[in-house]
Design a protein around this motif. Structure first.
Motif, PDB file in Angstrom:
ATOM      1  N   ASP A 279      18.226   8.285 -10.285  1.00  0.00           N
ATOM      2  CA  ASP A 279      17.063   9.354 -10.359  1.00  0.00           C
ATOM      3  C   ASP A 279      16.307   8.938 -11.627  1.00  0.00           C
ATOM      4  N   LEU A 280      16.767   8.631 -12.907  1.00  0.00           N
ATOM      5  CA  LEU A 280      16.217   8.438 -13.819  1.00  0.00           C
ATOM      6  C   LEU A 280      15.241   7.022 -13.889  1.00  0.00           C
ATOM      7  N   ILE A 281      15.915   6.112 -13.200  1.00  0.00           N
ATOM      8  CA  ILE A 281      15.011   4.980 -13.342  1.00  0.00           C
ATOM      9  C   ILE A 281      14.196   4.902 -12.085  1.00  0.00           C
ATOM     10  N   LEU A 282      14.288   5.920 -11.100  1.00  0.00           N
ATOM     11  CA  LEU A 282      13.405   5.846  -9.853  1.00  0.00           C
ATOM     12  C   LEU A 282      12.048   6.774 -10.935  1.00  0.00           C
ATOM     13  N   TYR A 283      12.388   7.762 -11.520  1.00  0.00           N
ATOM     14  CA  TYR A 283      11.324   8.306 -12.192  1.00  0.00           C
ATOM     15  C   TYR A 283      10.569   7.593 -13.199  1.00  0.00           C
ATOM     16  N   ILE A 284      11.336   6.498 -13.930  1.00  0.00           N
ATOM     17  CA  ILE A 284      10.668   5.795 -14.865  1.00  0.00           C
ATOM     18  C   ILE A 284       9.699   4.777 -14.104  1.00  0.00           C
ATOM     19  N   ALA A 285      10.179   4.202 -12.764  1.00  0.00           N
ATOM     20  CA  ALA A 285       9.333   3.427 -12.102  1.00  0.00           C
ATOM     21  C   ALA A 285       8.308   4.113 -11.578  1.00  0.00           C
ATOM     22  N   ARG A 286       8.410   4.985 -11.052  1.00  0.00           N
ATOM     23  CA  ARG A 286       7.068   5.826 -10.530  1.00  0.00           C
ATOM     24  C   ARG A 286       6.097   6.162 -11.679  1.00  0.00           C
ATOM     25  N   THR A 287       6.354   6.516 -12.643  1.00  0.00           N
ATOM     26  CA  THR A 287       5.630   6.531 -14.107  1.00  0.00           C
ATOM     27  C   THR A 287       5.196   5.435 -14.523  1.00  0.00           C
TER      28      THR A 287
ATOM     29  N   PHE B 184       8.819  -3.783 -23.563  1.00  0.00           N
ATOM     30  CA  PHE B 184       8.181  -2.289 -22.946  1.00  0.00           C
ATOM     31  C   PHE B 184       9.484  -1.350 -23.487  1.00  0.00           C
ATOM     32  N   ASN B 185       9.128  -0.404 -24.151  1.00  0.00           N
ATOM     33  CA  ASN B 185      10.215   0.295 -24.572  1.00  0.00           C
ATOM     34  C   ASN B 185      10.404   1.713 -23.930  1.00  0.00           C
ATOM     35  N   VAL B 186      11.670   2.034 -23.408  1.00  0.00           N
ATOM     36  CA  VAL B 186      11.637   3.211 -22.629  1.00  0.00           C
ATOM     37  C   VAL B 186      12.577   4.174 -23.572  1.00  0.00           C
ATOM     38  N   ASN B 187      12.007   5.278 -24.240  1.00  0.00           N
ATOM     39  CA  ASN B 187      12.854   5.956 -25.146  1.00  0.00           C
ATOM     40  C   ASN B 187      13.189   7.223 -24.288  1.00  0.00           C
ATOM     41  N   VAL B 188      14.459   7.650 -23.969  1.00  0.00           N
ATOM     42  CA  VAL B 188      14.721   9.015 -23.377  1.00  0.00           C
ATOM     43  C   VAL B 188      16.116   9.740 -24.117  1.00  0.00           C
ATOM     44  N   ASN B 189      15.453  10.787 -24.203  1.00  0.00           N
ATOM     45  CA  ASN B 189      16.338  11.548 -25.199  1.00  0.00           C
ATOM     46  C   ASN B 189      16.963  12.934 -24.219  1.00  0.00           C
ATOM     47  N   GLY B 190      17.964  13.457 -24.885  1.00  0.00           N
ATOM     48  CA  GLY B 190      18.372  14.894 -23.960  1.00  0.00           C
ATOM     49  C   GLY B 190      19.534  14.469 -22.945  1.00  0.00           C
ATOM     50  N   LYS B 191      19.825  15.575 -22.241  1.00  0.00           N
ATOM     51  CA  LYS B 191      20.914  15.595 -21.166  1.00  0.00           C
ATOM     52  C   LYS B 191      20.255  15.719 -19.897  1.00  0.00           C
ATOM     53  N   LEU B 192      20.827  14.879 -18.926  1.00  0.00           N
ATOM     54  CA  LEU B 192      20.173  15.042 -17.520  1.00  0.00           C
ATOM     55  C   LEU B 192      20.560  16.408 -16.933  1.00  0.00           C
ATOM     56  N   ALA B 193      19.585  17.065 -16.025  1.00  0.00           N
ATOM     57  CA  ALA B 193      20.185  18.319 -15.471  1.00  0.00           C
ATOM     58  C   ALA B 193      21.130  17.995 -14.402  1.00  0.00           C
ATOM     59  N   LYS B 194      21.874  18.972 -14.264  1.00  0.00           N
ATOM     60  CA  LYS B 194      22.849  19.099 -13.241  1.00  0.00           C
ATOM     61  C   LYS B 194      22.400  18.523 -11.833  1.00  0.00           C
TER      62      LYS B 194
ATOM     63  N   SER C 221      19.084   8.914 -26.948  1.00  0.00           N
ATOM     64  CA  SER C 221      20.456   9.535 -26.777  1.00  0.00           C
ATOM     65  C   SER C 221      20.977   9.467 -25.346  1.00  0.00           C
ATOM     66  N   THR C 222      20.049   9.848 -24.422  1.00  0.00           N
ATOM     67  CA  THR C 222      20.581   9.815 -22.992  1.00  0.00           C
ATOM     68  C   THR C 222      21.418   8.503 -22.609  1.00  0.00           C
ATOM     69  N   ILE C 223      20.381   7.376 -22.940  1.00  0.00           N
ATOM     70  CA  ILE C 223      21.074   6.169 -22.722  1.00  0.00           C
ATOM     71  C   ILE C 223      22.290   5.670 -23.484  1.00  0.00           C
ATOM     72  N   GLU C 224      22.462   6.158 -24.915  1.00  0.00           N
ATOM     73  CA  GLU C 224      23.544   5.912 -25.450  1.00  0.00           C
ATOM     74  C   GLU C 224      24.688   6.516 -24.986  1.00  0.00           C
ATOM     75  N   ASN C 225      24.550   8.026 -24.201  1.00  0.00           N
ATOM     76  CA  ASN C 225      25.584   8.715 -23.661  1.00  0.00           C
ATOM     77  C   ASN C 225      26.078   8.329 -22.341  1.00  0.00           C
ATOM     78  N   PHE C 226      25.217   7.193 -21.590  1.00  0.00           N
ATOM     79  CA  PHE C 226      25.475   6.890 -20.394  1.00  0.00           C
ATOM     80  C   PHE C 226      26.739   6.109 -20.421  1.00  0.00           C
ATOM     81  N   SER C 227      27.457   5.941 -19.227  1.00  0.00           N
ATOM     82  CA  SER C 227      28.480   5.175 -19.025  1.00  0.00           C
ATOM     83  C   SER C 227      28.028   3.726 -18.719  1.00  0.00           C
ATOM     84  N   ILE C 228      28.993   2.585 -18.941  1.00  0.00           N
ATOM     85  CA  ILE C 228      28.229   1.451 -18.757  1.00  0.00           C
ATOM     86  C   ILE C 228      27.808   1.259 -17.191  1.00  0.00           C
ATOM     87  N   SER C 229      28.633   2.114 -16.155  1.00  0.00           N
ATOM     88  CA  SER C 229      27.996   1.935 -14.710  1.00  0.00           C
ATOM     89  C   SER C 229      26.363   2.609 -14.856  1.00  0.00           C
ATOM     90  N   GLU C 230      26.258   3.670 -15.351  1.00  0.00           N
ATOM     91  CA  GLU C 230      24.774   4.170 -15.569  1.00  0.00           C
ATOM     92  C   GLU C 230      23.896   3.320 -16.108  1.00  0.00           C
TER      93      GLU C 230
END
Length: 190
Positions: A126-134, A110-120, A150-159
């Motif tokens: 928050d992203l995973i809770l949104y994905i879970a709700r969706t 089940f592929n989840v593709n997330v692109n762009g920068k998260l808002a401040k 791109s969002t995931i690629e830019n995430f830190s290992i902790s994220e």
């Protein structure tokens, strides 16, 4: 109760995490039995310092390409480092201890593709809770939930660990993120 030796003491990791020190008599008795098992089987990978998912990563047990089973549903956290990791019940873990094997159906992806920068003020949780709700609570049942873009690629290992950790909440068997230079750099640093 299987009455068989463990298959490889070096491939077993035991972490006491959520109940250290033991919170009640039942937990203390369980920990005593586990310590006896560790001693009888000469298991060296025993930790009592922090949450198992962090310990497994920081001690270098979660690596790309590994198959990891754990007695905690959030074992899927290690998918952030490119491992196929999943939680199992105690009977299945006992069988894996004894044989070094487990039976898996190969999950569809089940592929989840997330692109762009998260808002401040918006974070990985928050992203995973949104994905879970969706997707809904059982929307990825027995699937390999794969995060990319791109969002995931830019995430830190902790994220990334935050995303993978929550895959089970959507019913997924694993929460995977491809290994990249950021992953390799992190693993070299531990």
């Amino acid at each position: 109760k299987i009455n068989k030796n463990i298959f490889d003491k070096n491939k077993i990791v035991v972490c006491f995490d959520h109940i250290v020190p033991a919170a009640n008599i039942a937990a203390a008795e369980l920990q005593k039995k586990i310590r006896e098992f560790i001693k009888e089987n000469n298991i060296n990978n025993f930790f009592q310092e922090g949450i198992c998912h962090q310990v497994m990563v920081e001690k270098g047990f979660a690596m790309p390409g590994k198959i990891i089973v754990g007695a905690d549903s959030h074992t899927c956290t290690y998918g952030a480092l490119g491992a196929f990791a999943t939680g199992m019940g105690s009977t299945d873990i006992a069988a894996a201890y004894a044989t070094g094997k487990s039976l898996f159906l190969i999950p569809s992806t089940f592929n989840v593709n997330v692109n762009g920068k998260l808002a401040k003020g918006v974070y990985a949780k928050d992203l995973i809770l949104y994905i879970a709700r969706t997707i809904k609570a059982g929307g990825a049942t027995y699937k390999a939930l794969e995060f990319n873009g791109s969002t995931i690629e830019n995430f830190s290992i902790s994220e990334r660990m935050t995303l993978s950790n929550m895959a089970v909440e959507i019913g997924a068997k694993a929460g995977l993120i491809k290994t990249d230079e950021k992953t390799i750099s992190f693993l070299k640093s531990i």
